[in-house]
Design a protein around this motif. Sequence first.
Motif, PDB file in Angstrom:
ATOM      1  N   GLU A  97       6.738  24.199  31.004  1.00 34.14           N
ATOM      2  CA  GLU A  97       7.998  23.447  31.084  1.00 34.14           C
ATOM      3  C   GLU A  97       8.200  22.589  29.830  1.00 34.14           C
ATOM      4  N   ASP A  98       7.121  22.020  29.312  1.00 39.40           N
ATOM      5  CA  ASP A  98       7.227  21.210  28.092  1.00 39.40           C
ATOM      6  C   ASP A  98       7.698  22.057  26.911  1.00 39.40           C
ATOM      7  N   ASN A 101      11.420  22.829  27.312  1.00 43.23           N
ATOM      8  CA  ASN A 101      12.229  21.659  26.961  1.00 43.23           C
ATOM      9  C   ASN A 101      12.226  21.397  25.457  1.00 43.23           C
ATOM     10  N   GLN A 102      11.120  21.719  24.827  1.00 44.22           N
ATOM     11  CA  GLN A 102      11.054  21.541  23.381  1.00 44.22           C
ATOM     12  C   GLN A 102      12.037  22.475  22.685  1.00 44.22           C
ATOM     13  N   ARG A 104      14.698  23.621  24.006  1.00 51.45           N
ATOM     14  CA  ARG A 104      16.035  23.098  24.300  1.00 51.45           C
ATOM     15  C   ARG A 104      16.434  22.043  23.269  1.00 51.45           C
ATOM     16  N   GLY A 105      15.453  21.242  22.870  1.00 50.91           N
ATOM     17  CA  GLY A 105      15.743  20.247  21.850  1.00 50.91           C
ATOM     18  C   GLY A 105      16.047  20.882  20.502  1.00 50.91           C
ATOM     19  N   ALA A 111      21.556  25.135  24.245  1.00 50.82           N
ATOM     20  CA  ALA A 111      20.546  24.923  25.280  1.00 50.82           C
ATOM     21  C   ALA A 111      20.873  25.639  26.573  1.00 50.82           C
ATOM     22  N   ASP A 115      18.767  28.239  30.119  1.00 45.96           N
ATOM     23  CA  ASP A 115      18.743  27.917  31.549  1.00 45.96           C
ATOM     24  C   ASP A 115      18.251  29.080  32.391  1.00 45.96           C
ATOM     25  N   GLU A 118      14.654  29.079  33.502  1.00 51.35           N
ATOM     26  CA  GLU A 118      14.192  27.995  34.367  1.00 51.35           C
ATOM     27  C   GLU A 118      13.291  28.518  35.478  1.00 51.35           C
ATOM     28  N   ASN A 121       9.931  31.425  33.408  1.00 48.42           N
ATOM     29  CA  ASN A 121       9.549  30.844  32.118  1.00 48.42           C
ATOM     30  C   ASN A 121       8.598  31.793  31.386  1.00 48.42           C
TER      31      ASN A 121
END
Length: 301
Positions: A97-98, A101-102, A104-105, A111, A115, A118, A121
């Motif tokens: 998950e990290d 999210n990275q 996504r940044g 981003a 999705d 989700e 992954n």
Amino acid sequence: MMRPSTFFFLIRRGIRNLGKHWAMTFVCILSLSVCMTLNTFATLAEVNVDSMVNYLGQQNEMVVYVDPEADDATIQSVGERITATPGVSRVQYMSKEDVLNQYRGYMADYAVLLDEFENDNPFKANYRVSLADLSQMQAMSQNFQSIPGVYSVTAPIEMTQTFVEVQAVTKVGQIVILVLMAVSIITVGSTIRLSVFARRREIEIMKYVGATNHLVTLPFFVEGLTMGLISGIQTAAVSLGCYSYVVNAAGGLGGIWQMLMGRALVPVANVLPTIVVTSLLSGAIVGGVGSMFSIRKHLNV
């Protein structure tokens, strides 16, 4: 014992000699300032190269990917083995998950495209590992690959070898600094010796009328000490001025150079006390001690 009035008279005489023999004074101050400034520049270059290499080394992490089928106990065991390895300076765990999210940044404008990952992954949990000694990158990579539960290891080995070679070059810079220091001592000693030789008759007359070695030496010592302090002030001013310009100009380089110079260059405030103190002490020692050694052989009349 020398009377205070005599002591201060000899000090004033030594300072007046700076103007009386202004040509020799100018040459001595100039030569000492140049040598000391070169020493300071070489030291600043070495310090900043080491800082840049360390900064770049911190940015080059090896990534230890955990087996996607590994359970929590295995993942924890991998982290404990990595952390316990000698030479590891930092370990950061990134869950699946990290990592998502990275990304996504990284892709803030797109981003929404991530999705759909989700619930499925595709990324692997991993450990980001930094080493205290970059030269151990390849050996560490092979070591981590053999840990049960590790899927793969990626490490910038070739880039790391380049950093290690750059660090080796900085060690050569230490030798250059020592050579420049020796050159500065020889140059200043020779210059002061010429000044003493030009006034050898004055020294001989003082000895013939009964002046002690201390009375003869003190004015020359004060003269050399003053020239050394003036050279130290010039060295500190020139070195700090040039270095401040480089630090300020680094912000306008753009791109990776701006990031590197802006974060890895040692701030002026960090080197200012060292440069000032070192310049003044070096100038005083070389000037004062150099003048004493230069006059010593002329005291035997």
